[in-house]
Scaffold this motif. Structure first.
Motif, PDB file in Angstrom:
ATOM      1  N   LEU A  60       5.495 -59.078  34.860  1.00 15.55           N
ATOM      2  CA  LEU A  60       6.612 -59.991  34.208  1.00 15.55           C
ATOM      3  C   LEU A  60       6.390 -60.217  32.731  1.00 15.55           C
ATOM      4  CD1 LEU A  60       7.815 -62.626  37.004  1.00 15.55           C
ATOM      5  CD2 LEU A  60       9.147 -60.518  36.051  1.00 15.55           C
ATOM      6  N   TYR A  61       5.227 -60.823  32.372  1.00 19.33           N
ATOM      7  CA  TYR A  61       4.940 -61.080  31.087  1.00 19.33           C
ATOM      8  C   TYR A  61       4.879 -59.642  30.214  1.00 19.33           C
ATOM      9  CZ  TYR A  61       2.797 -63.200  27.010  1.00 19.33           C
ATOM     10  OH  TYR A  61       2.669 -63.471  25.463  1.00 19.33           O
ATOM     11  N   SER A  63       6.323 -57.174  30.999  1.00 21.38           N
ATOM     12  CA  SER A  63       7.630 -56.528  30.903  1.00 21.38           C
ATOM     13  C   SER A  63       8.474 -56.931  29.740  1.00 21.38           C
ATOM     14  CB  SER A  63       8.155 -56.275  31.907  1.00 21.38           C
ATOM     15  OG  SER A  63       9.322 -55.718  32.209  1.00 21.38           O
ATOM     16  N   THR A  64       8.667 -58.511  29.675  1.00 18.50           N
ATOM     17  CA  THR A  64       9.454 -58.940  28.679  1.00 18.50           C
ATOM     18  C   THR A  64       8.930 -58.947  27.272  1.00 18.50           C
ATOM     19  OG1 THR A  64       8.603 -61.306  29.177  1.00 18.50           O
ATOM     20  CG2 THR A  64      10.657 -60.439  30.362  1.00 18.50           C
ATOM     21  N   PRO A 119       8.633 -55.048  37.743  1.00 18.45           N
ATOM     22  CA  PRO A 119       8.066 -55.232  36.379  1.00 18.45           C
ATOM     23  C   PRO A 119       6.939 -54.632  36.144  1.00 18.45           C
ATOM     24  CG  PRO A 119       8.232 -57.530  37.522  1.00 18.45           C
ATOM     25  CD  PRO A 119       8.852 -56.345  38.464  1.00 18.45           C
ATOM     26  N   ALA A 144      12.682 -57.319  34.836  1.00 14.64           N
ATOM     27  CA  ALA A 144      11.757 -58.836  34.601  1.00 14.64           C
ATOM     28  C   ALA A 144      12.773 -59.716  35.425  1.00 14.64           C
ATOM     29  CB  ALA A 144      11.590 -59.200  32.916  1.00 14.64           C
ATOM     30  N   PHE A 145      13.922 -59.502  35.152  1.00 11.45           N
ATOM     31  CA  PHE A 145      15.155 -60.780  35.464  1.00 11.45           C
ATOM     32  C   PHE A 145      15.713 -60.982  36.731  1.00 11.45           C
ATOM     33  CE2 PHE A 145      14.319 -61.417  30.871  1.00 11.45           C
ATOM     34  CZ  PHE A 145      13.915 -62.856  30.682  1.00 11.45           C
ATOM     35  N   ASP A 147      14.166 -60.449  39.608  1.00 12.25           N
ATOM     36  CA  ASP A 147      13.211 -60.931  40.625  1.00 12.25           C
ATOM     37  C   ASP A 147      13.798 -62.393  41.238  1.00 12.25           C
ATOM     38  OD1 ASP A 147      11.567 -58.929  40.308  1.00 12.25           O
ATOM     39  OD2 ASP A 147       9.842 -60.003  40.600  1.00 12.25           O
ATOM     40  N   ALA A 244       8.698 -64.824  32.767  1.00 12.68           N
ATOM     41  CA  ALA A 244       9.700 -63.800  32.134  1.00 12.68           C
ATOM     42  C   ALA A 244      10.130 -64.410  30.826  1.00 12.68           C
ATOM     43  CB  ALA A 244      10.763 -63.378  33.290  1.00 12.68           C
TER      44      ALA A 244
END
Length: 420
Positions: A60-61, A63-64, A119, A144-145, A147, A244
């Motif tokens: 997640l980290y 990805s964003t 992600p 990312a968002f 989830d 995220a």
């Protein structure tokens, strides 16, 4: 070993990145390990939950972190539509096909398990030359968002499917209900607020630290430790929404190389975990249908729904988004959570994940072959392909700027100006 790997890599088409081969190798290794040792006993342990959650947090980290903020602001309405309406439509389409095909109400939950875009897979496999920066930011924000939306759907759809299957009471997966989801949202907000506050304080002190080399190095270590602490706390409490959002704020160019390696390592580890559970048995035909339906649902939403909310996307970008479905550790985690109340979920979701990713790789390969010679629209140049999704702009990128004293990542605003 190095000679063997080199020989294998030379025989693979250039469109297939090395990370894909590594993931296949990790998947095979996981299957072999799963044949020797039953991993089902680990699924409910704290260590397993923490480890898989940490993999998801890293994805997640990563990805964003790679999202262009200007592109995100320009298409914010499209991102919101993707992670709300898009996820619901995909889950409904997938669940509808599975229930019609097999006549089992319990199959409603399968649409939730694979509706999101993983992600970690997006961050690990992103090749920015395949799409414009705008489409890339849309896909990474989507991955990312969606989830948190999937988690919310799981709480409600699982209860309905459980009752429709003839069971009494409520499933364990919905134990917290709406109250549990609101509590989790508050905990995510608290973690995010703490991280952003510490990051703001660090940035205020960074110019003074930069004047003294030893203090500057200590400051860099402190910034990295803040990210590590955030990821660990998020894994302990499954606070993925905070991670995220933090990826849009907590950015530095010096993180790029380390983060790229962490994302690739987490992707391989997730492939290994998937292999462990594939070894315990698979429901091949339902898994193939689930995977193909998930891939098709993404194409339908991206090609026919997203243009209603995102204006001006080029035809190639719409196609890339339509081929953007990827599944991985997120789907595995949801399947494991559902397994207690819906036995056989993992056996179906496992081959579905492999099916989705094979379709994704095939689509990307065909798209690359039809892109024309290097230098045409959408085809990555050699210098572009060397950068991962977490890299800053290359020397030839028109967005490239000279690094400033704070070393922010691309797209991060600083001192009243926006970094290019």
């Amino acid at each position: 070993m190095r000679k063997w790997w080199g020989a294998v890599r030379r025989k693979v088409p250039p469109a297939v990145p090395g990370i894909v081969l590594g993931a296949v190798g990790a998947l095979v290794a996981g299957v072999l390990c799963g044949l020797a040792v039953d991993p089902s006993a680990l699924a409910g342990t704290w260590g397993y939950t923490f480890g898989t959650s940490l993999l998801l947090a890293v994805g997640l980290y990563g990805s964003t972190y790679g999202i262009d903020l200007a592109a995100l602001r320009a298409d914010l309405g499209g991102v919101v539509a993707a992670v709300t309406l898009g996820v619901v439509l995909k889950a409904a389409l997938i669940a509808g096909v599975m229930v019609l095909a097999f006549g089992r109400p319990a199959h409603l939950v399968l649409g939730i398990a694979v509706a999101q875009i993983d992600p970690l897979s997006v961050a690990a496999l992103d090749r920015r030359g395949r799409m414009s920066e705008r489409a890339r930011s849309l896909l990474m924000a989507w991955a990312a968002f969606d989830d948190p939306m999937t988690v919310l759907l799981t709480l409600y759809a699982a209860g309905y499917a459980y009752a429709a299957a003839g069971h009494r009471g409520a499933p364990a997966i919905a134990g917290g209900g709406a109250g549990g989801w609101l509590t989790g949202l508050a905990m995510n907000a608290a973690l995010l607020a703490g991280v952003v506050l510490l990051w703001w304080a660090w940035r205020r002190a960074a110019p003074a630290l930069a004047a003294v080399p030893p203090l500057r190095r200590a400051g860099e270590v402190a910034a990295g430790l803040l990210v590590v602490l955030m990821l660990v706390l998020a894994a302990v409490g499954t606070l993925m929404l905070a991670v995220a959002v933090a990826g849009l704020v907590v950015r530095r160019r010096v993180f790029a190389k380390t983060l790229g390696r962490a994302v690739a390592t987490a992707f391989l580890a997730a492939s290994l975990v998937l292999g462990l559970f594939l070894a315990q048995g698979v429901a091949l035909w339902p898994g193939l249908l689930l995977g193909a339906t998930a891939f098709g649902a993404q194409a339908l939403v991206a090609l026919f729904v997203m243009p209603l909310f995102v204006r001006g996307l080029e035809r190639r970008d719409r196609i890339v988004l339509g081929l953007g479905q990827q599944n991985g550790i997120t789907a595995v985690l949801i399947a494991l959570a559902l397994e207690h109340d819906f036995p056989g979920t993992v056996a179906i979701v496992g081959p579905a994940v492999v099916t989705v990713n094979l379709l994704h790789a095939t689509g990307q390969s065909l798209l690359a072959r039809g892109a024309g010679p290097p230098g045409t629209r959408g085809e990555p140049r050699a210098d572009q392909e060397r950068h991962s999704s977490c890299d800053g702009p290359s020397d030839t990128d028109p967005r490239a700027v000279a690094p400033d004293p704070l070393g922010e990542a691309p797209g991060q605003e600083s001192s009243g100006r926006a970094a290019a």
